[in-house]
Each structure stands twice: as structure tokens, then as C-alpha cells.
Write a protein that holds these residues in place. Structure first.
Motif, short mmCIF file in Angstrom:
data_model
loop_
_atom_site.label_atom_id
_atom_site.label_comp_id
_atom_site.label_asym_id
_atom_site.label_seq_id
_atom_site.Cartn_x
_atom_site.Cartn_y
_atom_site.Cartn_z
N THR B 139 32.19 29.30 26.84
CA THR B 139 33.53 28.66 26.77
C THR B 139 34.48 29.45 27.47
N GLY B 140 35.54 28.95 28.22
CA GLY B 140 36.53 29.93 28.78
C GLY B 140 37.83 29.16 28.50
N SER B 141 38.67 29.93 28.47
CA SER B 141 40.25 29.74 27.70
C SER B 141 41.22 30.28 28.33
N ASP B 142 42.45 29.70 28.27
CA ASP B 142 43.81 30.05 28.78
C ASP B 142 44.18 31.36 28.23
N ASP B 143 43.40 31.86 27.18
CA ASP B 143 43.89 33.21 26.74
C ASP B 143 43.16 34.25 27.37
N TYR B 144 42.71 34.15 28.56
CA TYR B 144 41.86 34.93 29.58
C TYR B 144 40.70 35.36 29.03
N THR B 145 40.00 34.74 28.16
CA THR B 145 38.65 35.31 27.64
C THR B 145 37.64 34.20 27.75
N CYS B 146 36.61 34.48 28.00
CA CYS B 146 35.47 33.45 27.87
C CYS B 146 34.55 34.19 26.86
N ARG B 147 33.86 33.26 26.17
CA ARG B 147 32.89 33.38 24.92
C ARG B 147 31.55 32.71 24.84
N LEU B 148 30.85 33.38 24.22
CA LEU B 148 29.38 32.69 24.19
C LEU B 148 29.24 32.49 22.73
N TRP B 149 28.78 31.14 22.18
CA TRP B 149 28.79 30.78 20.90
C TRP B 149 27.27 30.27 20.60
N ASP B 150 26.90 30.61 19.41
CA ASP B 150 25.50 30.29 18.98
C ASP B 150 25.64 28.88 18.34
N THR B 155 28.47 30.59 15.43
CA THR B 155 29.25 31.91 15.40
C THR B 155 29.44 32.33 16.90
N GLU B 156 30.20 33.06 17.32
CA GLU B 156 30.73 33.59 18.27
C GLU B 156 29.69 34.89 18.41
N LEU B 157 28.98 34.75 19.92
CA LEU B 157 28.26 35.79 20.06
C LEU B 157 28.82 37.14 20.72
N THR B 158 29.64 36.72 21.90
CA THR B 158 30.14 37.72 22.62
C THR B 158 31.36 37.08 23.04
N SER B 159 32.51 38.27 23.67
CA SER B 159 33.55 37.72 24.04
C SER B 159 33.95 38.70 25.37
N TYR B 160 34.36 38.06 26.37
CA TYR B 160 34.61 38.96 27.72
C TYR B 160 36.10 38.84 28.02
N GLN B 161 36.66 39.92 28.20
CA GLN B 161 37.98 39.86 28.53
C GLN B 161 38.53 40.59 29.49
N GLU B 162 38.00 40.13 30.75
CA GLU B 162 37.98 40.89 32.03
C GLU B 162 38.94 40.14 32.85
N HIS B 163 38.99 38.81 33.07
CA HIS B 163 40.08 38.12 33.57
C HIS B 163 41.38 38.38 33.28
N SER B 184 38.62 32.22 37.67
CA SER B 184 40.12 32.29 37.09
C SER B 184 41.06 32.17 37.82
N TYR B 185 42.27 31.96 37.43
CA TYR B 185 43.62 31.90 38.37
C TYR B 185 43.85 33.42 38.61
N ASP B 186 43.19 34.44 38.20
CA ASP B 186 43.48 35.79 38.77
C ASP B 186 42.80 35.91 40.22
N HIS B 187 42.30 34.86 40.59
CA HIS B 187 42.04 34.65 42.25
C HIS B 187 40.25 35.35 42.32
N THR B 188 39.83 35.65 40.89
CA THR B 188 38.50 36.43 41.10
C THR B 188 37.27 35.52 40.56
N LEU B 189 36.05 35.52 41.27
CA LEU B 189 35.03 34.84 40.13
C LEU B 189 34.38 36.09 39.63
#
Lengths: 787, 523
Positions: B139-150, B155-163, B184-189
Motif C-alpha cells: 500500500t502507498g499513502s498520502d502520509d508519504y509511507t508505503c507499507r507491506l502487509w501480511d 499485520t503490517e510487515l514493513t514500512s518505508y518512509q523514504e518519499h 510519488s509527487y516528490d518526482h522520484t520513483l
């Protein structure tokens, strides 16, 4: 000056056959027409030329059947002679010398002498009724009828034009064969039928009107049931006599009708057309044959060209067409319809005309330009490219470019390379541009290959006048007024400019073969210049009033025609001309072309070597097609024509063949048996020969001949022959065996010739009889012929 | 005797699009089926298994449509707020969707209630996807994080907060269960590997990224953002391969055709463009009524589904081969084949006497009249309603032919009110067409000359003449404007272009000024 005693300028075919009214023979099988200095006899069914009656030394002005002998015809000519011909065999029978200039059109022989005497050169038309009671002539607005019996003439006049704008000038007339009726054609398209004209006051006429412009010919059929008329519309109209509302039409005959002729039995009509064509029409108004000569208009807009495939001369023919004319056979091969539009036969109408044409080296492509200019509208131009189709053996339209340039196209040429895959066409126009066109293989919209513009070039916004490709196709020279520009067609780079002021360039030509490094040009200021392309400098120039410059495609020779009809043939690399000739014709030479010969001449004389590989044809100001002929060639032609004449005289009759065979056998026998004394063989004597070869109709009646013949049989044999009779008997046996041998070979039918089969087989008795006849004295015949 | 040569109708080159294989292929769709949704259609996803139903996410609902149904087969309506990104799992059994209320819901396709709810994001979840092993959700969200769920444990497995901005697009690898990419809207992939806790590759798109697409081989990545579509080579460490700028508004959606040969991009400028993936040239273009937000292509390109901002879902189905034939067969009922061959294959016997029948030349109506020199009637036939509107080139060709025969004036003269207004109507319609103008302008002048005496007598004709005058005035205005523009361009070209040594080349030059200049440089 180079000696040129053995090269002569001669007329080469293509003379007018529509000059005077054609004449159909009594049995409708032959068609006679005046054609230049000779009378041509055509077969009306096969369209082939049967005989060429040569003898006149000037233009033939009239041909007419002899009314007392329907196998003979008179012809009169501007050389002042009238000749009588046997036209079935092509023999000249009599020459009547007449001191005056004979240019009338005699239409009835009963008044022939009268016509010759009255010399009515200024009359437009003359005609007499079939009974010979009167003669009618029309000139301007007057119709004059002269009655022989009364020795009186009546004159009828029309007003010049009436309120409705009708123009009443007489153009033609024809007399009814039975009734007293004269049909006259008029300038405004009306036909008037005059009756009751043997009274000065009480004459009447009725008017027929269908033609919209001048009637050029009217003619009654021999029975007088129909009236034929024709004019510019190129429609033959057949009016029923006395039922004039009923008409038959034969439209789209191709060109304006100038003359109409009807055969004496009324079976066939013949119309002569302004495009040098004779049409033979059956009486049910159906075209049965077309005899087409070389079409010559007032001028040749396209240049003279030679089709690389058929070796035919190509020039523009009838309006909107390109004609292919065989020079060897003096016959038009075919017409290629370039414009592909219905031709409207109306004077004063601007039509599309073919103005430029060009062939590529192998004859696979033909490019034509047609244009039409109206008074106040824009110029309409079409560039068409035609591909040669192997299957139909003719050119098929491939690409049409409408409006290729904004102004007239001044020059057009194909690239000359023989081996390259891509062909290129360059057209130069008065709009200041030249365009290169190339064949493109495919396109999303069009199927198959088509032509498209590859490059547009210009130079200083000057008008390009001439263009020329070098022999290998690597250089393109285009003259812009006074400047010659040399381009590379591969990269479209301007390589160099050559200029030799003063005077605009009129003609450009690259040298061929060993002289390919030279570029020649003529200027308006009477200069002939030769540039060396290796050094880009002027090699030589000479002051010369050149009107036409062309190069021989098969040799390095070039020909320059001066404006006073002089000709110089030269090599660009040599200072001395190979051949020069002053005043080859009267007037200016307008067009010329080198036509390759079918077989090379083996002439070793220096002055005629330039004619070895190709022949130079040219058109004079008066549209005469002429060529140069060497002495050797002329001799050869003469010999072949003589041989033909001899062959002709051997009439293949069974009787002659039989005699001929026996003569051969007897000659052999003479060689064997030393019987040289017998010199009085019948077939050997001149008298018998003449008897056998003279047409039957000029001989005395058979009954008259028979009695004399029988009497001659009574004359006893001479002593010499008595002595040799025993020998003869022996040889007879030999001969008989020989005859049998021959009969057996004939039975096998393998080597039997047509002549032998034609000859009826003789029984032995007949053969013996015949041999006895041969031994007889035939001196009686010679006396008969002398008398 | 030659036969009548019919009037030559000039063939004008067809203007507009070239007909290529691609245009034929992409035009072979039926008229679109349009379905009104409740709000803007934000996502369309096709089920990977037959019968290839598709999920349409629009406003607070997700509808599942069958391949040929116009009514939804199934609806998921249990969303509190706007739903986003409804996607099928690779077996077509499960569907995941994000929501404006930051909850991610997992549905059984046959059920109605959510099987699982994944809570953890703090803002709207715009991106959801299944990994290739089918047990995890990205999942990817407007809170700048993307997460992996089982999925099994929810349950949430990991969360990436790089964007550093909203994450609006993301895609998982179909070949590797651990790899996924987000834009993301920060122009990066960013390319993430689930086995490490940070991104392994970052690419700069230059604009806010709206959509991502992986090639089936997964060597190439396509990203859309702003007006640009960019292609990246992942195997070369994220090197940009090509940048396409064919839309004039933001590109919102990307799609690959079933054989992987064509790439489709949809944009807010209401166009869908089809690119060739070997040379990235646009080969076809679709127009739609409103800005496009989502695009879906059924397997084998059977249908194109497009969702727009005005809530309209447009579905185009491919024409089947029989249908195309049927339609053409229905249009024209021709006589049966045996009508034409009747008697043609009869072989004459030896003693038969052959009577040859003259072949009758078929002529068009106007040609028949021209053959008889009925010039007015010929023009009348050429001015018949059907010809006049459908084939104006025929009418123009007849006018040209009459002009060539010198009888155009006769043909134009002597018309009544109806005839004249018909003629004027045709002229008003075609006079300014550059293909016909050379023929029609002299004809118009002629008409005005002939009928100037009747001006003011008939209101119908006067109206037409007024229209003609307006048309001409407008045209003159256009021409003047164009000449002005041409003059401006010429000055610009002459001042900006370097002087060339090559003599003027090219197809056409604007006018005499440039021409003189070019030829001066030759010297």
C-alpha cells in the motif's frame, strides 16, 4: 569545303493523302489518292498500299477514273502533265504534256478537256451533271451554271450576310446525278438545294441546316437517293434526298472532314480528314477501314523523337495525341491518346495540346506535358508519365502531375544512363525553377511505383531555358539565359557555372563517347561555343548562326543547322567539319533527329561516314520530312525497286508457268544437243511475250485473234527443222519421262511448289500439241502488234 | 470511330491521417458503451482469470462488470469515503482497495463484506497491490509511507518512509515477490526490496509521478508524470531510455497492449495515445469527451475501458470478424453471382453462327448529357443533391469540362430561382476550397455577370448572394492574415538562419525574398 557530291537530300514519306478528293475504283476494291508527287493506290479492305504510281515531278493536283475504261485513271500535276495509268498493275500508259499550270480539280472527264482549256484556277469548285448537260461552278457568293447545249451560262448570287448573321459564302457543291438539282454548302453550315436553275428568274432553293460551322464537302450518292455532307464537326451526315428530315449520322470520325468521295457502285464512301486520314465507310454508315498518314499540323510542338523500342519517329499528331510513325514502312503505327478527353470539334476553341515529350534510354518511360491556355484564365499544365506495358505493347499512364510548374515548361529531359535502376526526369520552367522527378517505389496511398518531385532548384531567379544530361548521367547542364550551370544529380550540388557573354543560350548539348568532356551551346548572338568540362574553360567558339544543334546518340558527331538551312556535321574535338551543305531546303529547318539505322552502312568515304550508324531526318518550315541519302544507298534502293518491277512483270498465271517450265527444260536441252539454230521458239519471241503480258482488255477480241492464229498454223515448217525431226522424236521420249518424274514428286506432295499445283496437269497428248505449237512460226503476231 | 471519352474526375489526394496497419487495428472497435458512475472513475483493473471481469473504482464504490454486461455483476459499497485503487489478485479471487479514510480493505470477490481491514496509515491510501506470492499487500499513502502487509495475519510487515510527498502510484514485480516500485509527487520513483529495509534504486522523473508500468520482462519501467512519459532501463541501474512528450496535459494512466508491442497512455487532455514500443512513435490516437483518469485494456485487446472525470465509463468492444462481414453484407444487396455468369460460360459449337453484340459503353448521367451537347442538363445532373454534397469533385469536374468546351456560360445562364439558389449554395460551400477554387472562381464571376440584372428580385437568391459576399470577405481577411504571418516568419528565418553555401533546396520556399537571398549565397 568538304566534297559532298554523293549525298543527296530526299523527301521521305509522310506526304499528304488528304490533299485532294480520293477516288474509289468501280469495284470498290481500290482507293486512289494524290500523295505528294505520286498517286497512291490503297486496298480499301486491307488498308495496305498496293501501288505507288510514280512519275510526276511536282505535286499531284487531281486523280480521276477514266470513264471509258474503268481500270485506268488520269492524274494531273503541277508539273503541267496529265498521265494515264493502269492502276491495277501500276503501269504508266500515256503522258499528255500540257504547258499550263494544271491545278484545277477535274471532277468529270466528259468535261476534262474543257477544264484544261478554260483553266479556271480561281474557281473554288467545279462540277457537271452526270449527263454532261451543264457545268456548275461556285466562287465567293456566286453560283454559275453553264449549259453546253445552249452555250449559255446563268449566274445566281446570294447576299453576303443577312440580318441573322448567316454567312452565305459557297464552300462546296455537288450535282444530282439524275435530277436537275445542285447541292451547295455554305460557310455558316447551311446546305442549299438549287432547283429549276435553267431559268434565270424562276430558280428556287431549299435550305437544310444541321452543321454548326462551314460545310466542307457535299456529295450525292450515284443513285441520287442520299446526300452526304461533312464539315469541321467531323460528323458524316447522310440526308435522304426528298426526305430531308431523315438523317443518319456517323459521329466522332476523329478530325474535320475535308473531302467526301463515293464509289461508282455506291457501296463505299470515303472521307478525307484534316489529320491526313482517309476513312472508308460502308453504305450502311459503318467505318470499315482507316488509312492514316503522317499527321502534320502547322507546327511540331514536341520535338522529333525516336522511340528506342519500335525505332519509330514520334511527334505530336492529331490534337492531344502522340503519333508513332514508322520511317521504314512510311506508315503510322499507332496514336497514343495523351489528353484522354473528348475532343470538341469547334474552331476557335482552346484545346489541350501536347507540347513536350521525352523518352528514357530504354523506352520504358515516356514523359509528356500538355498545356491549355485560355485568354484570361490561368495556364493549365499536366505532366504525365507513361510506363511501357510489355503485355499490351503500348504505353500505360502511370502518374499524372497536374500543375507541375507555375508557368510554361521550357525543356524536359530524361537521365541517359542505361544501366542504373533509378530513372530521373528534369523539367525546367519559365517560373524560374527546375524540378527533378524520380520514381518512388511505394506509398501508403498509391499502389505501385509512381513519380514524385525529388528536388527543386533555381539560380538567381533567372529563367531556365534548356537542360541536358551528360552521356553517363553524372552531370546536368541547365542554361539560365546567359549562364550555363552544371549540377551533380547525385547530390544536387551546383558544380560550376559557365558563361560566355553575350547572348542567351538557345541550345545545349553534351558531347558523346570520346567527346564526352565537351559541352556545346549556341547563343542568341550567333555564337557556337564549346566548353571543356575538365578545365571548365571555353575550348573554342565560332561565329555561326545556328538554329538547331543536336548530337548523334550513337557516335560523337554533332549536327548544327544554320538559319539559312545550311548544315554542318562536326566532331567537337576536331576543327574541320565532317560534312557541310548549303541550303539543304528552302526555308528554315525547324526540327531534326538522328534515327539509328537498323543495319550499319559500310561506307568508307570520309564525307558520308557520319551517316553510317544513324540517319538524319529533318522537318522543314513547310512541314516536309526530309533525310540525307548516300549514293551507295540510293543505288541499292534503286536496284531493289527494279528487281521488284521485274518480279511484278512475271505474272503468275498457270499458262505462263507452264511455258516457263518448258522453256527452262528446252534451254537445257539446247545446251545438250547443240540445236542452237532453233531460234524461233514462241515464248522466246518478243511478240509472244508482249501478247502474254499485255492485259487482256487492251487486246483485240478473241475471235479476231483466233482466225489469225489458226491461219498461222497452216504455215509449213522450215527445212532445218525437218532435218532435226528425228532427233526431236528421241528427245520427246526423254521429256516424257521427265514429266512423269515430276508428276510423281507432285504426288508425294513434299516439294511441290504452289506454282506447280496451280498449273493444271497436262496429258501427254496435250503436251505434244503444245510442243508442236511452239515450233510454229509466230511472226504473224508481231505484225499484229505492230499494226 | 472512337467512342465517347467520359469526363475525367480529378482524384485529389486524401487529406488527414495515413491509413496504417495500426489505424486499421485500433479503429476496429464498435461504438462505445457508456455507463454513468457516481463520481470520477479513478481506477480500472481487469481480472487476470477468465472471463476477465473488471473492477471499476468510482467515488465510494467498486463495481465489477462482466466482459459484455452493461450492469455491474457485483458492487462493493461498504466504504466510508472515496475508494481508491481496487485491484484483483493474480488468481482473481481477492480484491484489495484503499480508501480516503486510510483503511485498506480486502474483499472476497464473491462476498460482500470486507475479509480483512488493514489499519495503520494516517492518510488516504491511494495505492494498493498484491505481491506475486499472493500473501502480501503493498500500500502507498498520502502520509508519504508505503507499507507491506501480511494477509493471513493482517499485520503490517514493513514500512518505508523514504518519499517526501504523496505516493500516488506503485506496482509490484510479477516475477519477484520482494520487489516493488513506487512513484510519488516528490518526482522520484523508488525501487524497494522487501529483504532490505530501504530502497535499492531511485530515479528522478522530474514531475509528480502519476502512473507506473512494468514491461512483462520487467527490464523496462514506464512512468508517467506531468506531460511526460518516460521509459527507464532497470537492468542498467535505472538509466532513462526515452522521454515522450505527446500530451499537452498531465498523463494519468498507462497501459500495455496484450502482445507488449504497443503502449497506451491516457491524459487529462482527453486523448489516449498508442505508441509503438520499438521506436516510441505515436501510431494511433483516440479522442474522448472528458479528461481521462483511468484506462484498462482487456486481454487480447478485446475491449478498451476508459474512465473519465465526469463519471462516465466508456467501453469499446472489438468487432469480431464475422460481424464486420455481416455489416458490409447487409449494406449492399447485390444480385446473385449466377445473374452475372448467365450465358457467359456457353461455349459455341462448331456450326454456330456467332452474332457479336456491340459492347455498350456505360456512361454516367452527366456524360450522357454531355455527349448530346445538352450543357444545361449536364450541369443540372451534376448539381443533384447527392452529388453536390457527397462528391463535389464530380460537380467541379463537370464545370471544368463545360469551361473547356466553351459552353459554361450557356449552361449557367437561364436558370430559375430554385436552380440559381442551388448553384449559389454549392458555390458557397466549395468556393474557398483550395482544390476547387481555380475552377469555381471564374464560374462565380460568370454567374455574377449573367445574373446581375436580377439582383433584388428574389429574396432567396439575395440571401445566397449575401452569404457569398460574407464568405469572400472572410476569406480575404484570412489571406491577409496569413500573408502577414508569412512575412513575419520570413524576417525571422532570414535573421536567424546561418548563410548556407548549398544552393536552395527543399520542396518549396515561402516567397521571393528568401529565394533571392538563397541564390545570392550561391555566388
Amino acid at each position: 569545303m568538304v566534297e559532298h557530291g554523293d549525298i543527296r537530300v530526299v523527301h521521305r514519306g509522310g506526304s499528304k493523302i488528304n490533299f485532294r478528293e480520293p477516288v474509289l475504283s468501280h469495284d470498290s476494291r481500290l482507293l486512289l489518292c494524290a500523295s505528294g508527287e505520286c498517286v497512291k493506290v490503297f486496298s480499301s479492305s486491307t488498308e495496305e498500299c498496293v501501288h505507288d504510281l510514280q512519275g510526276h515531278t511536282d505535286l499531284v493536283t487531281g486523280v480521276l477514273l477514266n470513264p471509258s475504261n474503268h481500270l485506268q485513271a488520269y492524274s494531273c500535276s503541277a508539273d503541267g502533265t496529265v498521265r494515264l495509268w493502269d492502276f491495277t498493275d501500276g503501269i504508266l500508259i500515256k503522258v499528255q504534256l500540257h504547258c499550263h499550270h494544271v491545278s484545277v480539280q477535274p471532277l468529270s472527264v466528259s468535261v476534262f478537256v474543257y477544264l484544261l482549256m478554260c483553266m479556271c484556277v480561281t474557281l473554288t469548285r467545279l462540277l457537271s451533271s452526270s449527263q454532261g448537260e451543264y457545268i456548275a461552278s461556285a466562287k465567293g457568293l456566286h453560283l454559275e451554271v453553264y449549259f453546253f447545249k445552249k452555250q449559255k451560262s446563268y449566274r445566281f448570287s446570294l447576299k453576303e450576310d443577312n440580318k441573322k448573321g448567316a454567312k452565305n459564302t459557297f464552300t462546296c457543291l455537288s450535282c444530282h446525278p439524275k435530277d436537275d438539282c445542285i447541292a451547295t454548302g455554305h460557310e455558316d453550315g447551311k446546305i442549299r438545294l438549287w432547283r429549276n436553275f435553267n431559268h434565270k428568274r424562276e430558280y428556287t432553293y431549299s435550305t437544310l441546316h444541321w452543321h454548326h460551322s462551314a460545310v466542307s464537302s457535299v456529295r450525292f450518292t450515284p443513285e441520287g437517293t442520299n446526300l452526304l455532307s461533312g464539315g469541321v464537326e467531323s460528323v458524316l451526315v447522310q440526308w435522304r434526298y426528298n426526305q430531308e428530315t431523315q438523317k443518319d449520322f456517323l459521329p466522332r470520325l476523329g478530325a474535320a472532314i475535308t473531302h467526301i468521295a463515293v464509289s461508282p457502285d455506291g457501296e463505299l464512301f470515303c472521307t478525307a480528314h484534316s489529320d491526313n486520314k482517309l476513312t472508308v465507310i460502308q453504305s450502311c454508315v459503318k467505318v470499315s477501314a482507316v488509312i492514316q498518314g503522317l499527321v502534320k499540323g502547322e507546327s511540331v510542338r514536341t520535338d522529333l523523337m525516336v522511340d528506342p523500342r519500335s525505332k519509330a519517329l514520334v511527334l505530336n499528331g492529331k490534337p492531344g495525341h502522340l503519333q508513332f510513325y514508322s520511317l521504314q514502312r512510311d506508315k503510322q503505327l499507332y496514336n497514343l491518346d495523351i489528353v484522354q478527353q473528348e475532343y470538341i470539334h469547334e474552331s476557335g476553341l482552346q484545346q489541350f495540346e501536347v507540347v513536350k515529350a521525352a523518352f528514357d534510354t530504354r523506352g520504358n518511360w515516356l514523359a509528356t506535358v500538355e498545356e491549355r491556355k485560355q485568354k484570361d484564365s490561368t495556364l493549365e499544365l499536366n505532366l504525365k508519365l507513361w510506363a511501357y506495358d510489355e503485355q499490351t505493347q503500348s504505353f500505360v499512364l502511370n502518374t499524372t502531375v497536374s500543375g507541375p510548374h507555375e508557368a510554361r515548361i521550357t525543356a524536359m529531359c530524361f537521365c541517359h544512363t542505361a544501366d542504373s535502376q533509378t530513372t530521373m526526369l528534369v523539367s525546367a520552367s519559365q517560373d524560374g525553377h527546375f524540378k527533378a522527378w524520380q520514381l518512388e517505389s511505394n506509398h501508403y496511398f498509391y499502389e505501385g511505383p509512381f513519380w514524385s518531385c525529388d528536388f527543386v532548384g533555381a539560380y538567381h531567379s533567372l529563367v531556365p531555358e534548356c537542360c541536358c544530361f551528360s552521356a553517363d548521367g553524372s552531370l546536368l547542364a541547365i542554361s539560365f539565359q546567359e549562364v550555363v550551370t552544371v549540377w551533380s544529380p547525385a547530390s544536387w550540388e551546383l558544380l560550376t557555372t559557365l558563361s560566355q557573354p553575350p547572348g542567351a543560350i538557345r541550345d545545349l548539348c553534351f558531347g558523346r563517347q570520346s567527346c564526352s568532356k565537351y559541352l556545346l551551346g549556341t547563343t542568341a548572338k550567333n555564337l557556337l561555343c564549346c566548353w571543356n568540362l575538365l578545365t571548365c574553360t571555353l575550348e573554342w567558339s565560332t561565329s555561326m548562326d545556328v538554329s538547331l544543334l543536336l548530337s548523334d546518340p550513337l557516335s560523337e558527331n554533332m549536327a548544327a543547322f544554320c538559319s539559312h538551312a545550311g548544315l554542318f556535321v562536326f566532331k567537337p574535338s576536331e576543327p574541320r567539319p565532317l560534312f557541310s551543305h548549303k541550303a539543304i531546303c528552302s526555308g528554315k529547318v525547324t526540327r531534326a533527329v538522328f534515327a539509328p539505322r537498323e543495319e550499319m552502312l559500310e561506307s568508307c568515304e570520309e564525307s558520308s561516314q557520319w551517316l553510317n550508324r544513324s540517319q538524319l531526318y529533318f522537318l522543314t518550315q513547310y512541314m516536309d520530312l526530309m533525310t540525307f541519302i548516300t549514293k551507295a544507298e540510293e543505288d541499292r534502293l534503286m536496284a531493289s525497286s527494279k528487281r521488284l518491277v521485274i518480279d511484278d512483270s512475271v505474272a503468275v498465271t498457270p499458262f505462263y508457268l507452264l511455258l516457263g517450265k518448258h522453256r527452262q527444260q528446252q534451254q537445257e536441252k539446247q545446251d545438250r544437243s547443240f540445236s542452237a539454230e532453233r531460234n524461233q521458239l514462241p515464248q522466246g519471241s518478243v511478240a509472244i511475250k508482249e501478247l502474254l503480258h499485255t492485259p487482256a482488255h487492251v487486246l483485240p477480241s478473241a475471235s479476231f485473234l483466233c482466225s489469225m492464229f489458226v491461219r498461222s498454223l497452216l504455215i509449213s515448217v522450215t527445212d532445218k527443222e525437218k532435218k532435226s525431226e528425228e532427233e526431236e522424236m528421241e528427245s520427246d521420249k526423254e521429256e516424257e519421262s521427265e514429266c512423269e518424274m515430276e508428276a510423281s514428286t507432285m504426288g508425294q506432295g513434299q516439294t511441290a511448289e504452289a506454282q506447280e499445283t496451280a498449273a493444271p496437269a497436262l496429258t501427254k497428248a496435250q503436251a505434244r500439241e503444245l510442243r508442236r505449237v511452239k515450233k510454229l512460226d509466230h511472226s504473224w503476231l508481231s505484225s499484229l502488234l505492230d499494226s | 470511330m472512337a467512342s465517347f471519352k467520359p469526363t475525367k474526375i480529378q482524384v485529389y489526394p486524401k487529406l488527414g491521417e495515413k491509413v496504417t496497419q495500426d489505424t486499421l487495428y485500433w479503429k476496429n472497435y464498435k461504438a462505445p458503451v457508456q455507463i454513468k458512475e457516481f463520481g470520477a472513475v479513478t481506477n480500472i483493473d481487469f481480472s487476470p482469470v477468465a472471463p476477465h471481469n473488471y473492477a471499476v473504482t468510482a467515488f465510494t464504490r467498486i463495481h465489477i462488470y462482466g466482459p459484455f454486461s452493461q450492469e455491474p455483476v457485483k458492487s462493493f459499497t461498504r466504504f466510508k469515503d472515496t475508494a481508491y485503487c481496487g485491484r484483483f489478485r493474480s488468481d482473481g479471487q481477492l480484491l484489495v482497495a484503499g480508501c480516503e479514510d486510510s483503511v485498506v480493505r480486502l474483499f472476497d470477490v464473491s462476498g460482500k463484506v470486507a475479509l480483512r481491514m488493514f489499519k495503520g496509515h494516517t492518510k488516504a491510501v491511494r495505492v494498493t497491490d498484491f505481491t506475486s506470492d499472493r500473501y502480501h499487500i503493498l500500500t502507498g499513502s498520502d502520509d508519504y509511507t508505503c507499507r507491506l502487509w501480511d494477509i493471513p495475519n493482517s499485520t503490517e510487515l514493513t514500512s518505508y518512509q523514504e518519499h517526501t510527498d504523496y505516493i500516488r502510484c506503485g506496482i509490484t514485480s510479477k516475477l519477484n515477490r520482494d520487489l516493488f516500485i513506487t512513484g510519488s509527487y516528490d518526482h522520484t520513483l523508488k525501487l524497494f526490496d522487501a529483504r532490505v529495509n530501504k530502497s535499492v534504486m531511485t530515479m528522478d522523473h522530474g514531475q509528480p509521478v502519476e502512473s507506473l508500468l512494468l514491461y512483462p520482462s520487467e527490464g523496462l519501467l514506464v512512468s508517467a508524470g506531468g506531460r511526460y512519459v518516460k521509459v527507464w532501463d532497470l537492468l542498467k541501474g535505472g538509466q532513462p531510455l526515452v522521454s515522450l512528450k505527446n500530451h499537452h496535459k498531465t498523463v494519468t494512466c498507462l497501459c500495455l497492449s496484450s502482445n507488449g508491442q504497443r503502449l497506451l497512455s491516457a491524459s487529462l487532455d482527453r486523448h489516449v495515445k498508442v505508441y509503438n514500443t520499438t521506436n516510441y512513435k505515436v501510431v494511433h490516437n483516440f479522442d474522448y469527451a472528458a479528461s481521462i483518469l483511468s484506462l484498462g485494456l482487456a486481454p487480447d485487446d478485446e475491449s478498451i475501458v476508459v474512465g473519465m472525470t465526469n463519471g462516465i465509463l466508456s467501453i469499446k468492444h472489438r468487432k469480431s470478424s464475422e460481424e464486420t462481414k455481416e455489416i458490409s453484407g447487409q449494406q449492399k444487396r447485390r444480385p446473385a453471382y449466377r445473374v452475372f455468369v448467365k450465358g457467359k460460360n456457353y461455349v459455341p459449337k462448331q456450326d454456330d453462327y456467332l452474332v457479336s453484340k456491340p459492347v455498350k459503353q456505360h456512361l454516367a448521367k452527366y456524360d450522357k448529357q454531355l455527349k448530346r451537347f445538352n450543357v444545361s442538363k449536364a450541369l443540372d445532373t451534376a448539381l443533384e443533391t447527392w452529388t453536390r454534397f457527397r462528391k463535389p469533385e464530380i460537380t467541379v469536374a463537370v464545370i471544368k469540362e463545360l469551361d473547356r468546351r466553351g459552353t459554361l456560360k450557356n449552361a449557367l445562364a437561364g436558370r430559375d430561382e430554385r436552380g440559381l439558389s442551388q448553384l449559389l449554395n454549392f458555390l458557397v460551400g466549395n468556393l474557398v476550397d483550395p482544390r476547387f477554387a481555380p475552377v469555381l472562381v471564374p464560374a462565380t464571376e460568370m454567374i455574377l455577370d449573367i445574373y446581375q440584372s436580377v439582383i433584388g428580385q428574389s429574396p432567396v437568391v439575395d440571401v445566397q448572394l449575401q452569404r457569398l459576399q460574407d464568405l469572400l470577405e472572410r476569406e480575404i481577411g484570412y489571406q491577409q492574415d496569413l500573408l502577414e504571418v508569412l512575412g513575419m516568419l520570413d524576417t525571422m528565418f532570414t535573421s536567424s538562419l546561418p548563410r548556407k553555401e548549398v544552393p536552395c533546396s527543399g520542396i518549396s520556399r515561402p516567397n521571393g525574398l528568401a529565394q533571392g537571398d538563397a541564390s545570392l549565397t550561391v555566388l
